[in-house]
Design a protein around this motif. Structure first.
Motif, PDB file in Angstrom:
ATOM      1  N   ARG A 137      86.220  42.477  -4.117  1.00 47.41           N
ATOM      2  CA  ARG A 137      85.780  43.860  -3.935  1.00 47.41           C
ATOM      3  C   ARG A 137      84.615  44.143  -4.878  1.00 47.41           C
ATOM      4  O   ARG A 137      84.335  43.358  -5.795  1.00 47.41           O
ATOM      5  CB  ARG A 137      86.927  44.836  -4.187  1.00 47.41           C
ATOM      6  CG  ARG A 137      87.603  44.685  -5.546  1.00 47.41           C
ATOM      7  CD  ARG A 137      88.584  45.837  -5.833  1.00 47.41           C
ATOM      8  NE  ARG A 137      89.661  45.915  -4.877  1.00 47.41           N
ATOM      9  CZ  ARG A 137      90.925  45.539  -5.125  1.00 47.41           C
ATOM     10  NH1 ARG A 137      91.242  45.015  -6.314  1.00 47.41           N
ATOM     11  NH2 ARG A 137      91.857  45.668  -4.217  1.00 47.41           N
ATOM     12  N   ALA A 141      89.743  47.450  -9.446  1.00 46.12           N
ATOM     13  CA  ALA A 141      90.736  48.468  -9.123  1.00 46.12           C
ATOM     14  C   ALA A 141      92.046  48.152  -9.819  1.00 46.12           C
ATOM     15  O   ALA A 141      92.322  47.005 -10.180  1.00 46.12           O
ATOM     16  CB  ALA A 141      90.938  48.561  -7.610  1.00 46.12           C
ATOM     17  N   GLU A 142      92.847  49.176 -10.008  1.00 43.15           N
ATOM     18  CA  GLU A 142      94.173  48.966 -10.568  1.00 43.15           C
ATOM     19  C   GLU A 142      95.051  48.250  -9.542  1.00 43.15           C
ATOM     20  O   GLU A 142      94.934  48.486  -8.338  1.00 43.15           O
ATOM     21  CB  GLU A 142      94.814  50.308 -10.950  1.00 43.15           C
ATOM     22  CG  GLU A 142      94.082  51.041 -12.063  1.00 43.15           C
ATOM     23  CD  GLU A 142      94.095  50.282 -13.377  1.00 43.15           C
ATOM     24  OE1 GLU A 142      95.071  49.541 -13.616  1.00 43.15           O
ATOM     25  OE2 GLU A 142      93.128  50.421 -14.150  1.00 43.15           O
ATOM     26  N   GLU A 147      91.903  39.748  -8.641  1.00 40.10           N
ATOM     27  CA  GLU A 147      90.694  40.269  -7.999  1.00 40.10           C
ATOM     28  C   GLU A 147      89.441  39.716  -8.646  1.00 40.10           C
ATOM     29  O   GLU A 147      89.411  39.396  -9.840  1.00 40.10           O
ATOM     30  CB  GLU A 147      90.662  41.795  -8.052  1.00 40.10           C
ATOM     31  CG  GLU A 147      90.444  42.353  -9.443  1.00 40.10           C
ATOM     32  CD  GLU A 147      90.100  43.837  -9.458  1.00 40.10           C
ATOM     33  OE1 GLU A 147      90.380  44.538  -8.468  1.00 40.10           O
ATOM     34  OE2 GLU A 147      89.556  44.290 -10.487  1.00 40.10           O
ATOM     35  N   SER A 149      85.360  40.907  -8.776  1.00 45.01           N
ATOM     36  CA  SER A 149      84.516  42.059  -8.479  1.00 45.01           C
ATOM     37  C   SER A 149      83.182  41.929  -9.204  1.00 45.01           C
ATOM     38  O   SER A 149      82.907  40.927  -9.874  1.00 45.01           O
ATOM     39  CB  SER A 149      85.228  43.360  -8.889  1.00 45.01           C
ATOM     40  OG  SER A 149      85.461  43.387 -10.290  1.00 45.01           O
TER      41      SER A 149
END
Length: 232
Positions: A137, A141-142, A147, A149
């Motif tokens: 992404r 994000a939480e 993830e 990013s």
């Protein structure tokens, strides 16, 4: 070319000295924050006038990474264009160069805050995507997933020199440096990044030399992972 080898969420990955990420098992190349057309956007809005060569320079870097890694898939992690007008105004020469790099590959445009709308290029556009255990992404994000990013353009300083860097916090989060030629950066010790990464994170420096230099993030007591030659 040498790369920095590490394991993230159980997957062997390579941080390239250019700021790109390579996942050999998936033949996947990931870049973030290309910001094509930044000089044109600044000129359009009455800002600082910069030589309009950043798109060409970024494409040169991307072409070299594609030639070296021969990816079957490419993910651009958002802010690929500095704004939607930049996507529309890309020169015919740069458009042809980019579409040539895209040819024969699965190409994914993850939406960023600078380019949230549709692009006039081929490839698939989506807000985020998942491959195996990894979520890709634009903005961290939480959540409990592993993830990868971009967005923050992290930079770290070593021996008086600041350089774009990857930020790595196993096993949850990785933030890529900005790949674009005219992009600025945020110090990796900035509170916004410190809050995202936490103690024990690592900053992996990029640079002109053909290797990525591990650099301990504030509070890190981790051992330094190894460097590795990029497999041909």
């Amino acid at each position: 070319m040498t790369a920095f080898a590490f394991t993230f969420a159980g997957q062997p990955l390579l941080a390239l000295p250019t700021g790109a990420l390579f996942w050999p098992d998936r033949r996947l190349l990931v870049v973030s924050d290309l910001h094509f057309g930044k000089s044109a956007r600044l000129a359009r809005r009455g800002g600082v006038l910069l030589p309009p060569y950043e798109t060409r320079a970024t494409l040169d870097r991307l072409a070299a990474d594609i030639a070296n890694t021969q990816p079957e898939q490419v993910i651009c992690l958002g802010d690929s264009f500095d704004d939607l007008a930049a996507a529309e105004d890309i020169t015919a020469e740069d458009h042809a160069r980019l579409t040539g790099l895209m040819a024969g590959r699965d190409w994914f445009w993850v939406e960023g805050n600078h380019d949230p709308g549709p692009l006039t290029l081929t490839g698939r556009q989506l807000p985020q995507m998942q491959l195996g255990p990894l979520i890709f992404r634009h903005i961290a994000a939480e959540g409990g997933e592993a993830e990868i990013s971009g967005h923050y353009h992290p930079k770290a300083r070593l021996a008086g020199r600041a350089a774009p860097c990857f930020l790595l916090s196993n096993p949850q989060r990785m933030i890529l440096p900005a790949y674009g030629a005219y992009t600025g950066g945020m110090d990796c010790a900035d509170p916004a990044l410190a809050a995202l990464m936490g103690p024990g994170a690592l900053a992996i420096l990029t640079g002109r030399v053909a290797r990525a230099i591990p650099y301990p993030y504030a509070g890190s007591r981790s051992s330094r992972p190894r460097s590795s030659s990029l497999p041909r």
